[in-house]
Design an enzyme around this catalytic site. Structure first.
Site, PDB file in Angstrom:
ATOM      1  N   SER A 576      -9.350 -26.387 -19.449  1.00  0.00           N
ATOM      2  CA  SER A 576      -8.293 -25.530 -18.919  1.00  0.00           C
ATOM      3  C   SER A 576      -7.343 -26.356 -18.077  1.00  0.00           C
ATOM      4  O   SER A 576      -7.736 -27.375 -17.486  1.00  0.00           O
ATOM      5  CB  SER A 576      -8.886 -24.412 -18.057  1.00  0.00           C
ATOM      6  OG  SER A 576      -7.873 -23.728 -17.340  1.00  0.00           O
ATOM      7  N   TYR A 589     -14.388 -21.838 -11.002  1.00  0.00           N
ATOM      8  CA  TYR A 589     -13.871 -22.059 -12.343  1.00  0.00           C
ATOM      9  C   TYR A 589     -13.178 -23.416 -12.447  1.00  0.00           C
ATOM     10  O   TYR A 589     -13.428 -24.196 -13.368  1.00  0.00           O
ATOM     11  CB  TYR A 589     -12.904 -20.929 -12.708  1.00  0.00           C
ATOM     12  CG  TYR A 589     -12.343 -20.997 -14.108  1.00  0.00           C
ATOM     13  CD1 TYR A 589     -13.122 -20.651 -15.209  1.00  0.00           C
ATOM     14  CD2 TYR A 589     -11.022 -21.380 -14.327  1.00  0.00           C
ATOM     15  CE1 TYR A 589     -12.603 -20.694 -16.486  1.00  0.00           C
ATOM     16  CE2 TYR A 589     -10.492 -21.427 -15.610  1.00  0.00           C
ATOM     17  CZ  TYR A 589     -11.285 -21.089 -16.697  1.00  0.00           C
ATOM     18  OH  TYR A 589     -10.769 -21.133 -17.964  1.00  0.00           O
TER      19      TYR A 589
END
Length: 698
Positions: A576, A589
């Protein structure tokens, strides 16, 4: 009225046939499809069917007879109008006036085009004159196991007369072509009133005035041969000389096959990378465990359709069922000499049989590999071809069983087999095959493929020619995803990426389904958007387990298989933008994604010598179609940016340089770039985010 057969399936549906009316071509196609649905009657791509109708000549407006016949390379089980050729019957028969004998066969095939009636015709096959020189309205040319057993039995002509009396004709083996059509015509002239013809070492011709009569004639002839063989087997009391060894239990067979598959795949891919298939059916086990295996298998098959797909003979592995095959180098030490000997024998076969104009020798590796007590492996350019090769060898086993029960099995002489395998017309057919897709011959395993980004990646890889093992923790999502593909394209495996045993089971399925793995895409994921204060230890552990530990375990087992194959490979990790950019409410995350990215670089450095490339694709803001955005993550990101959830797609689009909404398909394209185009790149990061300046890696 429904008919009952014991050895073939009666599939004629009166209502379906009636719906086709008097359309004889439609009825011929219907007959073809239901014949092709029973593998005991003919295998994929085997045999051909035809019908003759009266049509208007477009130039003279006169009534002319037209023959409609399966075109070159087709399959009767899936035959449609697009797959048939329509030819003037009279013109085809007039070719007798210019035929100059056996040496003229190849030229005759070119002349078939001068007989074309339907300009949309598929290229006529070599068997076209076999149908055209016979007078019947509907004709079937089939390769039933029972009939080929009769055709391949010693004293086949006498056996034919014993079974059917004078109602069936017989012609000796001859390579398909115009002259064989003449021999069929001659056989009918000398035996008026017969219901069909047995072709020595080859197959069966049957016919009828209507499509239904032809269908029933074919089934009845096959049933009679099957009954005769069954009675001989019962009379003899055993087949293949009886049992030599016992099979391993079913689960042990699967375990050994799964371990062995990548090793075999690496060896059989010495010239061209192959896809594998495994079967341990009762039919296969009866043959490979028998006393007669080592006598019959080297003889090769009899029917041309069989050995064209299975090669002249199989490779029998020199491995005992009791051997520990988990030690790769020890097993390879035993397997390599077997493969080297097979390749040498194939080269000798080629050199001894070749002609001055023969095509160059093809891949000398085996297609069929037998492991007594365990099962049978087949390898080919794609899954369908590997599976079909396996099915054809099962047909060959049935033929050997039947012929041995009748009298004695006979195979084609090596020279005859070579002349079929290296026929210039067969070579021309191979040259006409469409170019292979970029990911053809490669196997991918994609985690989190039950939906969203993972499913889009699987879609892209399949579209580019790969076989894909879809894994997901959600059974319903996985089942739904797998159902969207055609047969042989994919395989599904439930997988929890946080558990090593679950990952091992998924790879076992990949090995059994396709032979190994070449591409690993870790797409499984979840997202939790919380501040430092709100992030629980459970949140932290869950992110680390799925994203980081899962990536580690998936790579660890996958690389083990890749190294066994020795074919290199690709690992692509879906990380990501958040692994590069610091943002609010994202500590768990973002940290996990950063760990994924650095693990990629570490593995790229370690695995380069094995030609295993490891790269990262970084999405950002994939909201539409992504399961991660269903729930709290979307709410958390909307809260962090002070907007509503419904405005997230526009928000993310506005903040990238291209101002584009990023879709799962865009991430899939990034993966394809890594595995299908950038074959000399490793340790790289591809951002698929529309352009985020603060996420630029350089």
């Amino acid at each position: 009225m429904e008919k009952t057969f014991k050895y073939v399936d009666y599939l004629w549906d009166e209502q379906k046939a009636a719906s086709l009316g008097d359309d004889q071509v439609a009825l011929f196609l219907y007959r073809s499809n239901i014949l092709g649905a029973d593998l005991r009657i003919t295998n994929f791509g085997g045999g051909n069917t035809s019908c003759k109708t009266t049509e208007k000549d477009p130039l003279t407006n006169e009534d002319v007879e037209v023959m409609w016949v399966k075109g070159s390379g087709g399959d009767i089980g899936t035959l449609t109008r697009e797959g048939i050729a329509g030819l003037y019957t009279k013109r085809l028969r007039d070719l007798k006036n210019v035929y100059q004998g056996i040496t003229d066969e190849d030229r005759m095939v070119g002349l078939f085009n001068h007989c074309i009636y339907d300009l949309n015709s598929k290229a006529p096959s070599i068997d076209t004159p076999l149908h055209g020189l016979l007078p019947f309205a509907h004709i079937d040319h089939l390769h039933p196991d029972a009939l080929i057993a009769v055709a391949a039995a010693k004293d086949s002509e006498k056996v034919t007369k014993k079974i059917w009396g004078g109602t069936m004709g017989w012609v000796p083996w001859q390579r398909p072509g115009f002259d064989l059509g003449l021999q069929l015509e001659k056989c009918l002239e000398e035996n008026p009133g017969i219901r069909g013809i047995v072709l020595g070492s080859h197959g069966l011709f049957t016919w009828g005035d209507t499509s239904y009569e032809c269908y029933m004639n074919s089934l009845e002839v096959i049933e009679t041969a099957s009954e005769y063989i069954a009675s001989k087997i019962k009379e003899n009391g055993e087949v293949f000389g009886g049992k030599k060894l016992e099979s391993l239990p079913a689960e042990e067979r699967k375990d050994k096959a799964a371990i062995l598959m990548p090793l075999l795949r690496g060896l059989v891919s010495s010239e061209n990378q192959m896809i594998g298939h495994f079967t341990d059916s009762d039919t296969v086990l009866q043959f490979i465990n028998s006393n007669d295996l080592e006598r019959l298998a080297p003889m090769g098959t009899s029917c041309p359709d069989h050995f064209l797909r299975t090669k002249i003979q199989p490779l029998i592995l020199n491995l005992e069922t009791s051997e520990d095959i988990s030690k790769t180098e020890n097993v390879l030490g035993k397997l390599r000499p077997d493969f080297e000997q097979y390749r040498k024998e194939y080269k000798d076969y080629y050199e001894n049989c070749k002609h001055d104009n023969s095509p160059a020798m093809r891949d000398p590796n085996p297609v069929i590999i037998i492991y007594p007590g365990v099962g049978m492996f087949s390898f080919a350019k794609n899954k369908q071809t590997a599976r079909v090769a396996s099915e054809f060898y099962v047909n060959a086993i049935n033929v050997m069983r039947g012929a041995e029960a009748i009298t004695e099995y006979t195979s084609l002489p090596r020279q005859e087999a070579f002349d079929i395998e290296y026929w210039l017309l067969e070579e021309a057919k191979l040259q006409r095959m469409p170019a292979e897709q970029p990911l053809s011959r490669r196997v991918a395993l994609v985690t989190g493929a039950g939906g969203g980004i993972g499913k889009a990646i699987a879609d892209k890889l399949v579209a580019e020619g790969a076989n894909v093992v879809l894994t997901d923790i959600n059974k319903d999502n996985l089942k739904e995803a797998v159902a969207t593909y055609k047969r042989d394209q994919v395989h599904g495996a439930l997988c929890d990426v946080t558990k090593a045993e679950s990952i091992d089971a998924a790879y076992k399925k990949a090995n059994l389904a396709f032979g190994g793995v070449d591409i690993i895409v870790h797409s499984a994921g979840l997202a939790i958007s919380k501040s430092l204060e709100d992030t629980t230890q459970k949140d932290w552990d869950l992110l680390q387990d799925i994203l980081v530990k899962g990536q580690f375990l998936i790579a660890q087992k996958g690389v083990e298989i890749m190294k066994q194959q020795g074919l290199g490979g690709d690992i692509v990790n879906i990380a990501s933008k958040n692994g590069l950019v610091a943002g609010p409410n994202n500590v768990g995350y973002g940290t996990a994604k950063a760990a994924q990215q650095h693990m990629t670089r570490l593995l790229a450095a370690e695995l380069g010598p094995d030609h295993i490339r490891v790269n990262t694709v970084n999405p950002d803001g994939v909201i539409v179609g992504s399961k991660i955005w269903e729930g709290e993550w979307a709410e958390g990101r909307a809260k962090a940016y002070g907007i509503e959830v419904k405005d997230l797609p526009k928000h993310y689009a506005k903040r990238n340089l291209l101002q584009e909404i990023i879709l799962p398909e865009d991430i899939a394209n990034g993966v394809f770039a890594c595995v299908g185009i950038l074959d000399k790149s490793t340790g790289n990061t591809i951002n698929v985010d529309g352009g985020m300046a603060n996420a630029f890696v350089r």
